[in-house]
Design a protein around this motif. Structure first.
Motif, PDB file in Angstrom:
ATOM      1  N   LEU A  51      17.557   7.913  12.705  1.00  0.00           N
ATOM      2  CA  LEU A  51      17.066   6.786  11.920  1.00  0.00           C
ATOM      3  C   LEU A  51      17.131   7.130  10.437  1.00  0.00           C
ATOM      4  O   LEU A  51      16.877   8.275  10.048  1.00  0.00           O
ATOM      5  CB  LEU A  51      15.620   6.454  12.315  1.00  0.00           C
ATOM      6  N   PRO A  52      17.435   6.179   9.577  1.00  0.00           N
ATOM      7  CA  PRO A  52      17.541   6.490   8.150  1.00  0.00           C
ATOM      8  C   PRO A  52      16.173   6.604   7.492  1.00  0.00           C
ATOM      9  O   PRO A  52      15.187   6.017   7.955  1.00  0.00           O
ATOM     10  CB  PRO A  52      18.298   5.270   7.597  1.00  0.00           C
ATOM     11  N   SER A  53      16.112   7.361   6.410  1.00  0.00           N
ATOM     12  CA  SER A  53      14.939   7.307   5.546  1.00  0.00           C
ATOM     13  C   SER A  53      14.967   5.965   4.806  1.00  0.00           C
ATOM     14  O   SER A  53      15.947   5.217   4.878  1.00  0.00           O
ATOM     15  CB  SER A  53      14.963   8.453   4.544  1.00  0.00           C
ATOM     16  N   GLU A  54      13.901   5.669   4.098  1.00  0.00           N
ATOM     17  CA  GLU A  54      13.893   4.415   3.339  1.00  0.00           C
ATOM     18  C   GLU A  54      15.035   4.371   2.325  1.00  0.00           C
ATOM     19  O   GLU A  54      15.707   3.346   2.178  1.00  0.00           O
ATOM     20  CB  GLU A  54      12.561   4.242   2.621  1.00  0.00           C
ATOM     21  N   THR A  99      12.579   2.965  10.275  1.00  0.00           N
ATOM     22  CA  THR A  99      13.073   4.089   9.479  1.00  0.00           C
ATOM     23  C   THR A  99      12.395   5.365   9.962  1.00  0.00           C
ATOM     24  O   THR A  99      11.480   5.332  10.785  1.00  0.00           O
ATOM     25  CB  THR A  99      12.802   3.893   7.975  1.00  0.00           C
ATOM     26  N   SER A 100      12.817   6.477   9.399  1.00  0.00           N
ATOM     27  CA  SER A 100      12.216   7.766   9.765  1.00  0.00           C
ATOM     28  C   SER A 100      10.942   8.049   8.979  1.00  0.00           C
ATOM     29  O   SER A 100      10.209   8.980   9.307  1.00  0.00           O
ATOM     30  CB  SER A 100      13.218   8.899   9.537  1.00  0.00           C
ATOM     31  N   ASP A 101      10.672   7.270   7.929  1.00  0.00           N
ATOM     32  CA  ASP A 101       9.519   7.537   7.072  1.00  0.00           C
ATOM     33  C   ASP A 101       8.234   6.992   7.700  1.00  0.00           C
ATOM     34  O   ASP A 101       8.257   5.974   8.408  1.00  0.00           O
ATOM     35  CB  ASP A 101       9.719   6.923   5.689  1.00  0.00           C
ATOM     36  N   TRP A 114      18.215   3.818   4.045  1.00  0.00           N
ATOM     37  CA  TRP A 114      18.320   2.442   4.530  1.00  0.00           C
ATOM     38  C   TRP A 114      18.780   1.509   3.413  1.00  0.00           C
ATOM     39  O   TRP A 114      19.622   0.628   3.624  1.00  0.00           O
ATOM     40  CB  TRP A 114      16.971   1.986   5.088  1.00  0.00           C
ATOM     41  N   ASN A 151      13.872  -3.248  10.524  1.00  0.00           N
ATOM     42  CA  ASN A 151      14.588  -2.015  10.862  1.00  0.00           C
ATOM     43  C   ASN A 151      13.646  -0.826  10.805  1.00  0.00           C
ATOM     44  O   ASN A 151      13.006  -0.577   9.768  1.00  0.00           O
ATOM     45  CB  ASN A 151      15.723  -1.772   9.868  1.00  0.00           C
ATOM     46  N   ARG A 173      11.861  -1.936   7.373  1.00  0.00           N
ATOM     47  CA  ARG A 173      12.450  -2.582   6.197  1.00  0.00           C
ATOM     48  C   ARG A 173      13.275  -3.807   6.610  1.00  0.00           C
ATOM     49  O   ARG A 173      13.751  -3.906   7.736  1.00  0.00           O
ATOM     50  CB  ARG A 173      13.360  -1.592   5.443  1.00  0.00           C
ATOM     51  N   ARG A 218       9.294  -4.869   3.027  1.00  0.00           N
ATOM     52  CA  ARG A 218       8.799  -3.572   3.503  1.00  0.00           C
ATOM     53  C   ARG A 218       7.457  -3.749   4.189  1.00  0.00           C
ATOM     54  O   ARG A 218       6.592  -4.471   3.703  1.00  0.00           O
ATOM     55  CB  ARG A 218       8.648  -2.586   2.340  1.00  0.00           C
TER      56      ARG A 218
END
Length: 590
Positions: A516-519, A540-542, A522, A538, A551, A567
Motif C-alpha cells: 500500500l502507498p504512503s500518503e 494507505t500505509s500511514d 498516493w 483508497n 485518501r 482525506r
C-alpha cells in the motif's frame, strides 16, 4: 468471675456502636461521594443525617445498589465495598434504633484531589433536565484548546451535584464538532460526541463522583486548536434541574525525572471490529490484535442503554483469557471511567473481547456496545509470546532486519487472466531515483480470482473491490507471490474467516513486493494516473493512532468533495464497499 460475665453480657446487650462498627465503613466506602459538595444525595459526615436515612442506607447497601462501584471482578482498580460483617453490623445498628450518642463528624478515608486546574471551561449553560427526562444524552462543545495541553485528570464542579451521571470526553477537529452542533437545533446536540474516529471517552471523562485522576506518571495530550466535546448522560429526578457544570483539566503528577507517558485510545466495537456475533441476549465483539506491547491504564465503557451485564476480556497470544472487567448489574447512572493501577500489560498479539448481555434478544440486536481503553506503549517489552503466523512460503526476517530487495525471491504462484491483466496495467511514477510502479484500483474480478470469494457487495457505479485494510495487505502479498516477488508484509496472529483475513499484526518488510502507498506516494501516483480518485476511498500505509489514513473520497460522497485533497481515516478492519486500494512497489535497485 461473675462480674466479668455480667460485663460481657452488658456489652452484648448494648449491641453495635456507631463510632466503632458503622462509621469506619461509611468513611471507607461512602464519604467519597456523600460529603459536603459531593455528588451524593446525603451528607454522611453528619451522624444525625446517617441516622435520619438509616433505613434507606441499609436497603441500598443490602441490595448492592450502593456503593455504586460496579465491577465485581477484573484487573481494574475498584474502591472498597462493605464486607458481610460490616453489613451485618449496620443492620443490627439500624434495627436497634440507630443510636448515635456521642458520635462526632466523620472524615473520608479517600481524600479529594486538591490539584489546581491548568484549564477550565463552563459547559451546558442553559441546559435544564426536566422532571421526567429519563436517560438524556447531550453532547456539548466544551471549548477549543488555546495551547497544547497535557492533562493528568478531570474534575467536574456541577451546579446540581449528582445530576450529571457521566461526562465522556473526546478531542478533535473543531470544524467537524461545530458541524455536528449545527445539525441539531436543540441545546447541545443529540448526536454522539465522537469526532470522526475519536470516540467519546477517548481522553477520559468523569462519573457521578465528578473526578477522574490518572495514575502518577501518565497523561493525556490535547493539541492546540482541537475542540473538546463532552458527551453528557443524565436522568430526570422528579423536578427540573440545571445541568450546567464547570469542567477542570488537572495537571499530571511526574514520577521523579521521568517524562509522563502519554495515553491514546484503543476502541473495542464500532467500525474497527474484527468480528461481532449476537446469540440470544448476548453480543460479543472481538477487536484486532495489538500491534505492539501496551500498558492498560483506564477503561471507559459504552455498552449501550440496553445492557444489563458487561465483561471485557484480554485473550493473549497463547490463548489464555484474563478478565479485565466484569459487571453483573450494569447501571449507566452510576457507571464511570475505571482506572487500572498498576497498569495491566497487553502483550503484542492480544485480542480484546467485549461481551454484553441485554434484557432480551430483540434489544441485543439493537445494541452497539463499545469500550474505550486508554493505553500507553510499553517501555519494556513482554519477555515472551506465542505468535500464530499466517501461512507463508518462505521464512520472514525480524522487523528490525528488513529483507534485501529482490525481484524473484519467492516461488511464483499462477496468476489468473484477470490478475495478469491487472499487473500488466501498471504505470511508472515518481522522479529519477525514486521511481515506483503503480496499479489502478483493485477490481472485484482480481479479488475474486485471488481469494475465491466475492468482495463486499456493490451498490454503486464502480467495478472496484470494496475491502478492508487487512484484506488489502493480504492481497499485496498474494499478488507479490504471483509475480515471483518477496511479500512486502509479515502477517502474524492472523484471524481468518475462510479466505478473508479478518485481522492480524502486520509488519512491513522492506521488500520490492506490492504494498500500500504512503500518503505522499498516493498523491504522486494519483497525479501520475491522471487524478483518477473519487471511485473509492483508497487505503494507505500511514496510520493515525490505530486507524489507517484513506485518501481520495468515493462515489457516495457529496459532489466536489472527492479528489486529491480528500482525506480521512478508518479502523483497518472496516468492512465497507466504499474502501478500496491502489498498490505500489519499488523495483529492486531503486
Amino acid at each position: 468471675m461473675q462480674l466479668i460475665a455480667l460485663a460481657v453480657a452488658a456489652l452484648t446487650t448494648a449491641g453495635p456502636d456507631f463510632a466503632r462498627d458503622v462509621a469506619p465503613m461509611l468513611e471507607r466506602c461512602c464519604l467519597h461521594c456523600h460529603r459536603p459538595g459531593g455528588p451524593g444525595a446525603y451528607d454522611f459526615t453528619r451522624p444525625a443525617e446517617v441516622k435520619r436515612v438509616s433505613r434507606t442506607l441499609l436497603t441500598v447497601i443490602e441490595s448492592g445498589l450502593m456503593p455504586p462501584f460496579l465491577p465485581v471482578d477484573g484487573v481494574v482498580s475498584v474502591p472498597p465495598k462493605p464486607t458481610a460483617d460490616e453489613i451485618s453490623a449496620l443492620k443490627d445498628w439500624v434495627e436497634r434504633g440507630a443510636a448515635i450518642d456521642g458520635a462526632v463528624e466523620l472524615q473520608s478515608a479517600v481524600p479529594s484531589v486538591t490539584r489546581e486546574p491548568i484549564a477550565a471551561w463552563d459547559v451546558a449553560d442553559g441546559w435544564t433536565i426536566g422532571a421526567n427526562d429519563n436517560r438524556q444524552m447531550r453532547s456539548f462543545i466544551v471549548g477549543v484548546a488555546d495551547r497544547p495541553l497535557v492533562v493528568g485528570g478531570w474534575r467536574v464542579r456541577a451546579k446540581t451535584p449528582g445530576l450529571i451521571a457521566r461526562a465522556l470526553l473526546c478531542a478533535g477537529d473543531a470544524k467537524f464538532a461545530q458541524s455536528l452542533d449545527e445539525r441539531d437545533a436543540s441545546l447541545g446536540f443529540k448526536l454522539t460526541g465522537d469526532l470522526e474516529t475519536r470516540p467519546a471517552g477517548g481522553i477520559g471523562g468523569v462519573g457521578i463522583d465528578g473526578e477522574f485522576v490518572l495514575p502518577d506518571g501518565f497523561a493525556i495530550s490535547i493539541a492546540a486548536a482541537e475542540s473538546i466535546v463532552a458527551e453528557c448522560h443524565t436522568d430526570g429526578r422528579g423536578r427540573s434541574e440545571c445541568g450546567q457544570f464547570r469542567l477542570e483539566a488537572l495537571p499530571p503528577v511526574m514520577v521523579g525525572e521521568s517524562p509522563v507517558r502519554l495515553l491514546r485510545a484503543v476502541t473495542v466495537g464500532g467500525a474497527g471490529t474484527e468480528r461481532e456475533s449476537c446469540v440470544g441476549e448476548t453480543v460479543t465483539i472481538v477487536a484486532p490484535p495489538n500491534e505492539r506491547d501496551l500498558d492498560l491504564v483506564a477503561i471507559v465503557l459504552r455498552p449501550g442503554m440496553y445492557a444489563s451485564r458487561v465483561r471485557l476480556l484480554a485473550v493473549g497470544p497463547d490463548g489464555r483469557a484474563t478478565t479485565i472487567l466484569r459487571i453483573d448489574r450494569w447501571n449507566g447512572h452510576v457507571d464511570r471511567p475505571y482506572l487500572v493501577d498498576p497498569p495491566f500489560r497487553l502483550a503484542r498479539g492480544t485480542r480484546l473481547s467485549l461481551e454484553t448481555v441485554a434484557e432480551n434478544a430483540v434489544l441485543a440486536k439493537r445494541s452497539t456496545p463499545q469500550a474505550v481503553l486508554l493505553v500507553a506503549d510499553a517501555i519494556t517489552p513482554t519477555l515472551s509470546s506465542s505468535p500464530t503466523l499466517s501461512p507463508s512460503p518462505t521464512p520472514s526476517p525480524s522487523p528490525a532486519e528488513p529483507t534485501e530487495s529482490k525481484e524473484t525471491a519467492a516461488p511464483s504462484l499462477p496468476a489468473g487472466p484477470a490478475t495478469a491483466a491487472f499487473l500488466a496495467s501498471t504505470v511508472e511514477c515518481g522522479k529519477d531515483g525514486a521511481k515506483r510502479l503503480a496499479t489502478p484500483l483493485v477490481p472485484a474480478t482480481v479479488y475474486r480470482e485471488v481469494f475465491g470469494v466475492d468482495p463486499e457487495p456493490r451498490t454503486g457505479p464502480t467495478q472496484a473491490a470494496g475491502l478492508t485494510w487487512f484484506e488489502a495487505v493480504d492481497l499485496c502479498n498474494e499478488l507479490s507471490r504471483r509475480a515471483g516477488l518477496e511479500p512486502a508484509y509479515r502477517v502474524e496472529f492472523a484471524e481468518r474467516d475462510g479466505a478473508r483475513l479478518m485481522s492480524a499484526v502486520v509488519t512491513p518488510l522492506g521488500s520490492s513486493g506490492w504494498r500500500l502507498p504512503s500518503e505522499m506516494e498516493w498523491i504522486e501516483t494519483n497525479d501520475c494516473r491522471g487524478g483518477l480518485s473519487g471511485d473509492l476511498w483508497n487505503w494507505t500505509s500511514d496510520a493515525e493512532g490505530s486507524a489507517r489514513i484513506v485518501r481520495g473520497g468515493c462515489w457516495a460522497d457529496a459532489p466536489g468533495t472527492q479528489g486529491k485533497n480528500a482525506r480521512s481515516s478508518a479502523p483497518p478492519a472496516t468492512r465497507n464497499e466504499l474502501f478500496g486500494a491502489r498498490l505500489v512497489r519499488t523495483p529492486a535497485g531503486r
